[in-house]
Design a protein around this motif. Structure first.
Motif, mmCIF file in Angstrom:
data_model
loop_
_atom_site.group_PDB
_atom_site.id
_atom_site.type_symbol
_atom_site.label_atom_id
_atom_site.label_comp_id
_atom_site.label_asym_id
_atom_site.label_seq_id
_atom_site.Cartn_x
_atom_site.Cartn_y
_atom_site.Cartn_z
ATOM 1 N N GLN A 75 0.813 -1.207 0.000
ATOM 2 C CA GLN A 75 0.000 0.000 0.000
ATOM 3 C C GLN A 75 0.856 1.270 0.000
ATOM 4 O O GLN A 75 0.333 2.376 0.021
ATOM 5 C CB GLN A 75 -0.934 0.012 1.212
ATOM 6 C CG GLN A 75 -1.942 -1.116 1.224
ATOM 7 C CD GLN A 75 -2.841 -1.108 -0.003
ATOM 8 O OE1 GLN A 75 -3.355 -0.074 -0.408
ATOM 9 N NE2 GLN A 75 -3.020 -2.268 -0.614
ATOM 10 N N CYS A 76 2.176 1.076 -0.022
ATOM 11 C CA CYS A 76 3.116 2.199 -0.037
ATOM 12 C C CYS A 76 3.754 2.321 -1.413
ATOM 13 O O CYS A 76 3.728 1.377 -2.215
ATOM 14 C CB CYS A 76 4.207 1.996 1.017
ATOM 15 S SG CYS A 76 3.572 1.700 2.684
ATOM 16 N N LEU A 77 4.323 3.465 -1.700
ATOM 17 C CA LEU A 77 5.121 3.601 -2.911
ATOM 18 C C LEU A 77 6.364 2.738 -2.762
ATOM 19 O O LEU A 77 6.971 2.709 -1.688
ATOM 20 C CB LEU A 77 5.521 5.061 -3.133
ATOM 21 C CG LEU A 77 4.366 6.044 -3.363
ATOM 22 C CD1 LEU A 77 4.892 7.475 -3.392
ATOM 23 C CD2 LEU A 77 3.624 5.729 -4.642
ATOM 24 N N PRO A 78 6.756 1.998 -3.801
ATOM 25 C CA PRO A 78 7.900 1.086 -3.668
ATOM 26 C C PRO A 78 9.225 1.821 -3.548
ATOM 27 O O PRO A 78 9.462 2.809 -4.248
ATOM 28 C CB PRO A 78 7.840 0.259 -4.955
ATOM 29 C CG PRO A 78 7.127 1.143 -5.935
ATOM 30 C CD PRO A 78 6.136 1.940 -5.133
ATOM 31 N N LYS A 79 10.073 1.341 -2.662
ATOM 32 C CA LYS A 79 11.405 1.923 -2.509
ATOM 33 C C LYS A 79 12.251 1.571 -3.723
ATOM 34 O O LYS A 79 12.359 0.411 -4.102
ATOM 35 C CB LYS A 79 12.069 1.381 -1.242
ATOM 36 C CG LYS A 79 13.477 1.899 -0.982
ATOM 37 C CD LYS A 79 13.989 1.375 0.347
ATOM 38 C CE LYS A 79 15.450 1.755 0.579
ATOM 39 N NZ LYS A 79 16.357 0.981 -0.286
ATOM 40 N N PRO A 80 12.872 2.568 -4.377
ATOM 41 C CA PRO A 80 13.702 2.292 -5.557
ATOM 42 C C PRO A 80 14.887 1.396 -5.199
ATOM 43 O O PRO A 80 15.462 1.499 -4.106
ATOM 44 C CB PRO A 80 14.176 3.685 -5.986
ATOM 45 C CG PRO A 80 13.185 4.628 -5.381
ATOM 46 C CD PRO A 80 12.756 4.006 -4.094
ATOM 47 N N ILE A 122 10.596 10.538 -2.411
ATOM 48 C CA ILE A 122 9.232 10.392 -1.896
ATOM 49 C C ILE A 122 8.849 8.922 -1.839
ATOM 50 O O ILE A 122 8.189 8.464 -0.893
ATOM 51 C CB ILE A 122 8.244 11.182 -2.767
ATOM 52 C CG1 ILE A 122 8.668 12.651 -2.845
ATOM 53 C CG2 ILE A 122 6.835 11.068 -2.210
ATOM 54 C CD1 ILE A 122 8.825 13.334 -1.495
ATOM 55 N N HIS A 123 9.264 8.144 -2.832
ATOM 56 C CA HIS A 123 9.035 6.698 -2.793
ATOM 57 C C HIS A 123 9.691 6.095 -1.550
ATOM 58 O O HIS A 123 9.085 5.266 -0.853
ATOM 59 C CB HIS A 123 9.599 6.037 -4.049
ATOM 60 C CG HIS A 123 8.674 6.067 -5.230
ATOM 61 N ND1 HIS A 123 8.394 7.212 -5.914
ATOM 62 C CD2 HIS A 123 7.961 5.078 -5.833
ATOM 63 C CE1 HIS A 123 7.558 6.941 -6.909
ATOM 64 N NE2 HIS A 123 7.271 5.649 -6.872
ATOM 65 N N PRO A 132 0.975 5.189 3.524
ATOM 66 C CA PRO A 132 0.285 4.801 2.283
ATOM 67 C C PRO A 132 0.485 5.858 1.212
ATOM 68 O O PRO A 132 0.428 7.065 1.496
ATOM 69 C CB PRO A 132 -1.188 4.694 2.717
ATOM 70 C CG PRO A 132 -1.277 5.458 4.000
ATOM 71 C CD PRO A 132 0.060 5.351 4.654
ATOM 72 N N GLY A 133 0.766 5.418 -0.016
ATOM 73 C CA GLY A 133 1.095 6.370 -1.071
ATOM 74 C C GLY A 133 0.533 5.980 -2.419
ATOM 75 O O GLY A 133 0.348 4.794 -2.723
ATOM 76 N N LEU A 134 0.264 6.992 -3.230
ATOM 77 C CA LEU A 134 -0.190 6.803 -4.606
ATOM 78 C C LEU A 134 0.559 7.784 -5.497
ATOM 79 O O LEU A 134 0.844 8.912 -5.077
ATOM 80 C CB LEU A 134 -1.694 7.056 -4.748
ATOM 81 C CG LEU A 134 -2.646 6.052 -4.078
ATOM 82 C CD1 LEU A 134 -4.085 6.559 -4.192
ATOM 83 C CD2 LEU A 134 -2.523 4.678 -4.695
ATOM 84 N N MET A 135 0.886 7.364 -6.717
ATOM 85 C CA MET A 135 1.567 8.232 -7.670
ATOM 86 C C MET A 135 0.708 8.408 -8.908
ATOM 87 O O MET A 135 0.124 7.446 -9.419
ATOM 88 C CB MET A 135 2.922 7.659 -8.069
ATOM 89 C CG MET A 135 3.709 8.578 -9.003
ATOM 90 S SD MET A 135 5.303 7.902 -9.533
ATOM 91 C CE MET A 135 4.767 6.751 -10.808
#
Length: 387
Positions: A75-80, A122-123, A132-135
């Protein structure tokens, strides 16, 4: 797993890749220290208790941020991959300033050269803090209104369909434990937005009381604590250097609604070198000396870009492109040519806009990329020169 010792923490990290905190999230109240060790500790320590998961925090760029232990990773932005929080130079200061604004739940506009880690930062924040994040990527042809709502048709007739952005802004994310958390919303390539697209986001960006236009004239309030981050190559005034010609001018009244704006700089090589070494293990194994040469050349190229001596960009992506070409040569040929870096640099130089810029780029690298310091013998083609 059958492990028997007095302290579980090191074993979790070394064998299972788990921190003590992540282990406790899965197995609450499980012991990390044996009963024998507890009895052997001085009295003040025997009365200590494991921290509650609700009080867990993460250090992000020097800022202590609550860890949302009950938010699933997906549910989070994936870590690069291979991302590291910068610790040196101007970019470290940039990320630290953004971390403070994120902690305070401000709306943020981040701009700077490509490959500076604007989106990646930000990711990483979302992934590491379990926010929780959305792009949403802004493209001139994208129908931003559909992110809020759309008029749909089914067998029963027409109806209003609420979009993902509207739902996220209004309702937030409900965790498996029942908590409602605000999202971090990343709007990438914001300076590519058309006037109509930017206007669609005007009310949402209001730093005083963000609102959302819904279907049928409905208006909703943005869930308090929602973080809206916009990333771009320009500061909102359009292209000033001739390298981001697809950037548009953003209405100053819209920019004024954003709480904080930050310019990102290029990564310091002391931070960048460990990242590229992780990405290109073959070069580490076969010719580790390339990294020192590439680092010095990268500094010279970026300094020339900043002073407008070189009409081009030299981003982290360009460094990776250069090193990937070098790695490919070794992998395919099985050998390390003595002019490896010069041969590989063409994948960057051939993107330059004209012959003069290409020649300058080669000239800048000549002082740092030493022919004959790699490999065992010169290649048949020898040194490549600018066209």
């Amino acid at each position: 797993c059958g492990f028997r010792d007095h302290w579980l923490g090191d074993h979790l990290a070394e064998t299972h890749g788990l921190s003590a905190e992540s282990y406790l999230r899965t197995y609450p109240n499980s012991p990390l220290v044996s009963a024998e060790a507890v009895l052997a500790l001085p009295p003040p320590l025997t009365r200590a208790h494991p921290p509650k998961v609700e009080s867990l925090r993460v250090d992000f760029a020097g800022v202590s941020v609550p860890l949302n232990w009950d938010v699933p990773e997906d549910q989070c932005l994936p870590k690069p991959k291979a991302y590291r929080i910068p610790t040196y130079g101007e970019l470290a200061d940039d990320v630290r300033a953004v971390a403070i604004s994120l902690h305070q739940q401000r709306s943020i506009y981040i701009w700077g050269p490509s490959g500076a880690g604007k989106d990646a930062g930000i990711h990483a924040f979302s992934a590491l803090t379990r926010t929780p994040g959305l792009m949403f990527q802004i493209e001139p042809s994208a129908d931003i209104r559909a992110w809020f709502y759309s008029h749909e048709l089914n067998q029963h007739g027409t109806f209003w369909q609420e979009g993902d952005l509207l739902i996220a802004l209004r309702d937030g994310y409900k965790t498996p434990t029942g908590r409602v958390l605000p999202y971090v919303i990343l709007l990438t390539d914001f300076d590519r937005a058309t006037k109509e697209q930017a206007e669609s986001l005007r009310l949402v960006l209001d730093s005083i009381s963000g609102r959302i236009k819904g279907p049928g004239g409905a208006t909703y309030t943005v869930l308090p604590g929602t973080i809206i981050v916009m990333t771009a190559n320009t500061s909102g005034g359009g292209d000033a250097v001739g390298r981001y010609v697809s950037a548009n001018v953003i209405d100053s009244s819209i920019m004024d609604r954003i709480d904080h704006a930050y310019r990102f700089h290029h990564m310091d090589w002391r931070d960048e070198e460990p990242v590229v070494k992780e990405k290109f293990p073959l070069l580490v194994q076969r010719c580790p000396e390339v990294f020192a040469q590439v680092g010095k050349a990268t500094g010279a190229l970026r300094a020339a870009v900043d002073t407008e001596v070189l009409y081009a960009d030299f981003s982290h992506r360009a460094v990776c492109s250069w090193l990937s070409a070098a790695s490919d040569i070794i992998e395919v040929t099985g050998s390390v040519p003595r002019d490896l870096l010069r041969r590989a640099f063409r994948v960057v130089a051939d993107k330059m806009p004209d012959r003069e810029t290409t020649a300058k780029a080669y000239s800048l690298t000549d002082a740092h990329v030493k022919e004959g310091t790699l490999g065992d013998a010169p290649t048949p083609t020898g040194r490549r020169t600018a066209r």
